[in-house]
Design an enzyme around this catalytic site. Sequence first.
Site, PDB file in Angstrom:
ATOM      1  N   ARG A   1      -8.771   0.163   5.082  1.00 53.78           N
ATOM      2  CA  ARG A   1      -7.695   0.967   4.622  1.00 53.78           C
ATOM      3  C   ARG A   1      -6.609   0.295   3.931  1.00 53.78           C
ATOM      4  NH1 ARG A   1      -5.676   5.434   8.089  1.00 53.78           N
ATOM      5  NH2 ARG A   1      -4.042   5.258   6.478  1.00 53.78           N
TER       6      ARG A   1
ATOM      7  N   ASP B   1       4.844   0.038  11.946  1.00 53.74           N
ATOM      8  CA  ASP B   1       3.782  -0.407  11.560  1.00 53.74           C
ATOM      9  C   ASP B   1       3.703  -1.986  12.003  1.00 53.74           C
ATOM     10  OD1 ASP B   1       3.052   1.951  10.377  1.00 53.74           O
ATOM     11  OD2 ASP B   1       3.231   1.233   8.478  1.00 53.74           O
TER      12      ASP B   1
ATOM     13  N   ARG C   1       1.813  14.518  13.515  1.00 55.51           N
ATOM     14  CA  ARG C   1       2.470  14.110  12.313  1.00 55.51           C
ATOM     15  C   ARG C   1       2.679  15.144  11.377  1.00 55.51           C
ATOM     16  NH1 ARG C   1      -0.326   8.313  10.224  1.00 55.51           N
ATOM     17  NH2 ARG C   1       1.734   8.149   9.310  1.00 55.51           N
TER      18      ARG C   1
ATOM     19  N   LYS D   1       0.723  -1.124   0.063  1.00 57.77           N
ATOM     20  CA  LYS D   1      -0.145  -0.106  -0.126  1.00 57.77           C
ATOM     21  C   LYS D   1       0.853   1.342   0.057  1.00 57.77           C
ATOM     22  CE  LYS D   1      -1.743   1.760   4.056  1.00 57.77           C
ATOM     23  NZ  LYS D   1      -1.305   3.130   4.390  1.00 57.77           N
ATOM     24  N   ASN D   2       1.785   1.306   1.048  1.00 57.65           N
ATOM     25  CA  ASN D   2       2.623   2.599   0.986  1.00 57.65           C
ATOM     26  C   ASN D   2       3.557   2.970  -0.128  1.00 57.65           C
ATOM     27  OD1 ASN D   2       1.438   3.199   3.379  1.00 57.65           O
ATOM     28  ND2 ASN D   2       3.125   2.420   4.622  1.00 57.65           N
TER      29      ASN D   2
ATOM     30  N   CYS E   1      -4.025   7.807  10.050  1.00 57.84           N
ATOM     31  CA  CYS E   1      -4.073   7.268  11.255  1.00 57.84           C
ATOM     32  C   CYS E   1      -3.661   8.354  12.151  1.00 57.84           C
ATOM     33  CB  CYS E   1      -3.177   5.826  11.469  1.00 57.84           C
ATOM     34  SG  CYS E   1      -4.191   4.421  10.634  1.00 57.84           S
TER      35      CYS E   1
HETATM   36  C1  UD1 Z   1       4.943   6.398   6.878  1.00 60.99           C
HETATM   37  C2  UD1 Z   1       3.961   5.316   6.487  1.00 60.99           C
HETATM   38  C3  UD1 Z   1       3.298   4.834   8.095  1.00 60.99           C
HETATM   39  C4  UD1 Z   1       4.493   4.352   8.636  1.00 60.99           C
HETATM   40  C5  UD1 Z   1       5.828   5.418   8.696  1.00 60.99           C
HETATM   41  C6  UD1 Z   1       7.099   5.139   9.573  1.00 60.99           C
HETATM   42  C7  UD1 Z   1       2.915   5.823   4.365  1.00 60.99           C
HETATM   43  C8  UD1 Z   1       1.704   6.398   3.557  1.00 60.99           C
HETATM   44  N1  UD1 Z   1       2.968   5.819   5.612  1.00 60.99           N
HETATM   45  O1  UD1 Z   1       4.456   7.385   7.215  1.00 60.99           O
HETATM   46  O2  UD1 Z   1       2.740   3.731   7.555  1.00 60.99           O
HETATM   47  O3  UD1 Z   1       4.230   4.216  10.116  1.00 60.99           O
HETATM   48  O4  UD1 Z   1       6.032   6.056   7.392  1.00 60.99           O
HETATM   49  O5  UD1 Z   1       7.440   4.009   8.934  1.00 60.99           O
HETATM   50  O6  UD1 Z   1       3.759   5.616   3.759  1.00 60.99           O
HETATM   51  N2  UD1 Z   1       8.394  13.765  10.955  1.00 60.99           N
HETATM   52  C9  UD1 Z   1       8.506  15.144  11.219  1.00 60.99           C
HETATM   53  N3  UD1 Z   1       8.383  15.764  10.171  1.00 60.99           N
HETATM   54  C10 UD1 Z   1       8.035  15.692   8.904  1.00 60.99           C
HETATM   55  C11 UD1 Z   1       7.520  14.529   8.667  1.00 60.99           C
HETATM   56  C12 UD1 Z   1       7.784  13.447   9.452  1.00 60.99           C
HETATM   57  O7  UD1 Z   1       8.926  15.347  12.095  1.00 60.99           O
HETATM   58  O8  UD1 Z   1       7.898  16.386   8.058  1.00 60.99           O
HETATM   59  C13 UD1 Z   1       8.428  12.887  11.932  1.00 60.99           C
HETATM   60  C14 UD1 Z   1       7.159  12.124  12.390  1.00 60.99           C
HETATM   61  O9  UD1 Z   1       6.397  12.835  13.326  1.00 60.99           O
HETATM   62  C15 UD1 Z   1       7.492  10.767  12.812  1.00 60.99           C
HETATM   63  C16 UD1 Z   1       8.915  10.486  11.980  1.00 60.99           C
HETATM   64  O10 UD1 Z   1       8.897  11.661  11.426  1.00 60.99           O
HETATM   65  O11 UD1 Z   1       7.983  10.803  14.266  1.00 60.99           O
HETATM   66  C17 UD1 Z   1       8.597   9.575  10.961  1.00 60.99           C
HETATM   67  O12 UD1 Z   1       7.378  10.022   9.982  1.00 60.99           O
HETATM   68  P1  UD1 Z   1       7.518   9.491   8.650  1.00 60.99           P
HETATM   69  O13 UD1 Z   1       8.504   8.795   8.155  1.00 60.99           O
HETATM   70  O14 UD1 Z   1       7.136  10.819   7.762  1.00 60.99           O
HETATM   71  O15 UD1 Z   1       6.049   8.858   8.353  1.00 60.99           O
HETATM   72  P2  UD1 Z   1       5.049   8.808   7.363  1.00 60.99           P
HETATM   73  O16 UD1 Z   1       5.629   9.125   6.047  1.00 60.99           O
HETATM   74  O17 UD1 Z   1       3.825   9.771   7.489  1.00 60.99           O
END
Ligand code: UD1
Length: 432
Positions: A398, A306, A123, A23-24, A118
């Site tokens: 989802r 995850d 986030r 999915k991701n 979620c």
């Molecule tokens: C993606 C996955 C999600 C998974 C996560 C971590 C998708 C659609 N979702 O989420 O299933 O749980 O990776 O493997 O692929 N952060 C910041 N600033 C930013 C972006 C992120 O501080 O601009 C922090 C977040 O709060 C979190 C960490 O970085 O603590 C990791 O987040 P991130 O890897 O960005 O997760 P997602 O891409 O949202």
Amino acid sequence: MENQYIMKGGVPLKGEVTISGMKNSALGIIAAAIMTDETVTIDNLPNVRDINVLLDAIKGIGATVVRVDDHKVRINGSTISDVAIDYDAIRRIRASYYLLGALLGKYKEASVALPGGCDIGSRPIDQHLKGFRALGATATVEYGMVNTYADELTGSHIYLDVVSVGATINIMLAACMANGRTVIENAAKEPHIVDVANFLNSMGASIKGAGTDKIRINGVSRLHATEYSIVPDMIEAGTFMIAAAATKGDVIIKNVIPKHLEATSVKLIEIGAKVEEFDDAVRVYSSSRLGHTQIKTLPYPGFPTDMQPQMSMLLSLSEGTSTVTESIFENRFKYVDELSRMGAKIKVEGNVAIIEGVPGFTGAAITAPDLRAGAALVVAGLVADGITIVDSIKYIERGYEAFEDKLKALGAKIEKLAVDDERGVQKFKMMA
Ligand code: UD1
């Protein structure tokens, strides 16, 4: 109408299950697909709600989307007429933000409703915006929309302050059509980053180093048609691995890349489950109660956040005391209250769960708090003594394709029913 799962626990899962596309990855790839005006064919697409919402979103701005079958789609971005996306559904999926990078790269302009997804903690998207700005774009958040615009995108050297999957992919999307060379340092290394990079490269992009913490991108002025098959979903696979171990079953999980599953395999072996690796399958089996361990979630190749709820659920059934530290999202223990109602003994202190293993769970009526925790609770229901009902399964839908069908094929006693289907519940209880 809302649906729920009803289950009767106690059957060891046995047989074979085939894993769907990731999915991701698919979310990033669908966004990337609109960056060319030629037709792109994507195969091994998982047929899950998040994917269908994103396909609707790109249709909404004018892209041509032809669903060849449940797992194959053709996308043509030449018909896009709008770079602004704002409607309710898109706020519910996190990855809608990939349309920012894709549209910015192609049209140098995008407005997308601030993402939801979620509720597993705050986030932020500051690293995405930092990346866009480094490429010369403006990036603002106003009235619930993220707006970004550039006269021209120019390659840049970007150092991410936190390792972020989303920011890495989003910057990669925009930078692959910027002028000149971009370097992303401290990039995330997840398999879906490699998959999106491979897909973009198959469209004519020039991205090197995906899968390491330094990604180098040479911008190109146009991207072209491609045919691409998405890699298997390591989290779906990991969930079935846990389900096999938790029910003391024996399951061959097919269409996987065993390397992507190593963090989970290693922990399963450590606590006493048996894991056999084949070229594109893993077999997980166990017949006795498993042991305790320590786990800390980390960016890939560390233990995936995850998989944390599923693994915590398994450790709740294991002998001794385990600790699970959640270092990626601060609010990812919301399922603990639900699992406690089934008899689990878990104490959460800050970002650490201290799990005292219990010999078994008892069935209860519980609610899925989010996607992965929802799946963990379903597996708990398959282990529990008696009947378990899990509602709010829209979260599970989802990201898990035909979850109940795949479980049923392994022998699980599970049905999907409408929440008000009292007769269905009675019938299940009588038959089970
Ligand atoms: C993606 C996955 C999600 C998974 C996560 C971590 C998708 C659609 N979702 O989420 O299933 O749980 O990776 O493997 O692929 N952060 C910041 N600033 C930013 C972006 C992120 O501080 O601009 C922090 C977040 O709060 C979190 C960490 O970085 O603590 C990791 O987040 P991130 O890897 O960005 O997760 P997602 O891409 O949202």
